[in-house]
Design a protein around this motif. Sequence first.
Motif, PDB file in Angstrom:
ATOM      1  N   SER A   1       0.862  -1.171   0.026  1.00  0.00           N
ATOM      2  CA  SER A   1       0.087   0.082   0.108  1.00  0.00           C
ATOM      3  C   SER A   1       0.925   1.314   0.188  1.00  0.00           C
ATOM      4  N   GLY A   2       1.668   1.514   1.108  1.00  0.00           N
ATOM      5  CA  GLY A   2       2.300   2.555   0.905  1.00  0.00           C
ATOM      6  C   GLY A   2       3.468   2.878   0.066  1.00  0.00           C
ATOM      7  N   GLY A   3       3.812   1.897  -0.663  1.00  0.00           N
ATOM      8  CA  GLY A   3       4.825   1.928  -1.711  1.00  0.00           C
ATOM      9  C   GLY A   3       4.351   2.939  -2.922  1.00  0.00           C
ATOM     10  N   ALA A   4       3.071   3.307  -2.861  1.00  0.00           N
ATOM     11  CA  ALA A   4       2.491   4.342  -4.008  1.00  0.00           C
ATOM     12  C   ALA A   4       2.735   5.656  -3.483  1.00  0.00           C
ATOM     13  N   LEU A   5       3.228   5.783  -2.277  1.00  0.00           N
ATOM     14  CA  LEU A   5       3.450   7.316  -1.922  1.00  0.00           C
ATOM     15  C   LEU A   5       5.083   7.434  -2.395  1.00  0.00           C
ATOM     16  N   ILE A   6       5.896   6.781  -3.028  1.00  0.00           N
ATOM     17  CA  ILE A   6       7.276   6.886  -3.333  1.00  0.00           C
ATOM     18  C   ILE A   6       7.207   6.931  -4.881  1.00  0.00           C
ATOM     19  N   ALA A   7       7.191   8.234  -5.546  1.00  0.00           N
ATOM     20  CA  ALA A   7       7.433   8.388  -6.794  1.00  0.00           C
ATOM     21  C   ALA A   7       7.964   9.621  -7.115  1.00  0.00           C
ATOM     22  N   ASN A   8       8.739   9.558  -8.291  1.00  0.00           N
ATOM     23  CA  ASN A   8       9.390  10.726  -9.184  1.00  0.00           C
ATOM     24  C   ASN A   8       8.345  11.971  -8.827  1.00  0.00           C
ATOM     25  N   GLY A   9       9.003  12.890  -8.355  1.00  0.00           N
ATOM     26  CA  GLY A   9       8.180  14.381  -8.169  1.00  0.00           C
ATOM     27  C   GLY A   9       7.151  14.126  -7.158  1.00  0.00           C
ATOM     28  N   GLY A  10       7.111  13.277  -6.348  1.00  0.00           N
ATOM     29  CA  GLY A  10       6.102  13.123  -5.276  1.00  0.00           C
ATOM     30  C   GLY A  10       4.770  12.269  -5.587  1.00  0.00           C
ATOM     31  N   PRO A  11       4.145  12.081  -4.608  1.00  0.00           N
ATOM     32  CA  PRO A  11       3.125  11.252  -4.766  1.00  0.00           C
ATOM     33  C   PRO A  11       1.820  11.972  -5.610  1.00  0.00           C
ATOM     34  N   SER A  12       0.836  11.256  -5.895  1.00  0.00           N
ATOM     35  CA  SER A  12      -0.295  11.877  -6.312  1.00  0.00           C
ATOM     36  C   SER A  12      -1.376  12.020  -5.177  1.00  0.00           C
ATOM     37  N   ALA A  13      -2.383  12.921  -5.579  1.00  0.00           N
ATOM     38  CA  ALA A  13      -3.566  12.872  -4.765  1.00  0.00           C
ATOM     39  C   ALA A  13      -4.194  11.501  -4.315  1.00  0.00           C
ATOM     40  N   SER A  14      -4.407  10.751  -5.390  1.00  0.00           N
ATOM     41  CA  SER A  14      -5.067   9.556  -5.576  1.00  0.00           C
ATOM     42  C   SER A  14      -4.202   8.453  -4.371  1.00  0.00           C
ATOM     43  N   ALA A  15      -3.084   8.647  -4.254  1.00  0.00           N
ATOM     44  CA  ALA A  15      -2.114   7.616  -3.920  1.00  0.00           C
ATOM     45  C   ALA A  15      -2.311   7.996  -2.318  1.00  0.00           C
ATOM     46  N   VAL A  16      -2.236   9.348  -1.950  1.00  0.00           N
ATOM     47  CA  VAL A  16      -2.131   9.811  -0.666  1.00  0.00           C
ATOM     48  C   VAL A  16      -3.600   9.605   0.158  1.00  0.00           C
ATOM     49  N   GLN A  17      -4.543   9.849  -0.704  1.00  0.00           N
ATOM     50  CA  GLN A  17      -5.801   9.424  -0.215  1.00  0.00           C
ATOM     51  C   GLN A  17      -6.059   7.813   0.066  1.00  0.00           C
ATOM     52  N   SER A  18      -5.431   7.096  -0.784  1.00  0.00           N
ATOM     53  CA  SER A  18      -5.860   5.560  -0.716  1.00  0.00           C
ATOM     54  C   SER A  18      -4.915   5.015   0.374  1.00  0.00           C
ATOM     55  N   VAL A  19      -3.751   5.668   0.522  1.00  0.00           N
ATOM     56  CA  VAL A  19      -2.816   5.094   1.725  1.00  0.00           C
ATOM     57  C   VAL A  19      -3.290   5.696   3.020  1.00  0.00           C
ATOM     58  N   LEU A  20      -3.377   7.060   3.131  1.00  0.00           N
ATOM     59  CA  LEU A  20      -3.501   7.652   4.433  1.00  0.00           C
ATOM     60  C   LEU A  20      -4.862   8.236   4.810  1.00  0.00           C
TER      61      LEU A  20
END
Length: 258
Positions: free
Chosen positions: A47-66
């Motif tokens: 789940s949390g791996g979605a927060l690690i991305a070039n340029g920072g995470p997307s809104a959908s990633a932050v929402q789904s994880v946190l």
Amino acid sequence: MKTSFFLALSTAAVLSAHGAEIWSSLDGTIPELKMGTTTISRIAYSSGGALIANGGPSASAVQSVLGSLDAGWYSGNKNNNNGTLASVTEDGATKLISASGAGGGFTAVKFNELSANTLSGYEALRISFDTGGLSNTGKTGQPQNFSLWYSLGGEGDSLLQAGSTISGLAGSVANKPYSWTISKEEYSSLFDQGATFYLVLNTGVLDTSYTYQELAVNNFSVEGLAVPEPSSSMAALFGIGACCLRRKRSSCGKNAAS
């Protein structure tokens, strides 16, 4: 005389509007900022791996994880659950595992909601932190991203970004202060409805040579710029105006006498 009086009022208004800003701490309303007494929980890499991305995470990633989690501090890695988590030191700082052998790492904090009632007395918020040094000054090339997000009224399904993502290589972002200023003029819905904030600090890994690099992050803070008291503003206006009137009358009296 009238011209001088209204000029004085205008001058006073400018001084009142652009005088020294006084920011007050809101850390007491955000227990997650008491780093010396908190813990950091692991989020599974799936789940949390979605927060690690070039340029920072997307809104959908932050929402789904946190979005559905309780307020608090969280950490994890990109590829598995065996990597080292961020840690909290005795002086209240966190050691961000900026690049672990598990493919990168993240640290995130979800604040308790700041209600509309709490925010009603402020015209701006400022959320800030400082970065410290790197544990290995010879490893400065891994990418770092810092981003701030919020959900209106505490609802995790309305996630929006505040300001822009701060990005840079570890060597360039170390030992610097960072902040986001959120004004009521620009974010009126946030102040009207209240908000929950999410701060995400993450990195990617270029290769295994950056294993277990750490970046110190400390002095987390939330501050509010109070809405000026109308009575104080009017007192300043008329006080300066009256002073100018007295000076004008005194000048006229001297001219008449001469």
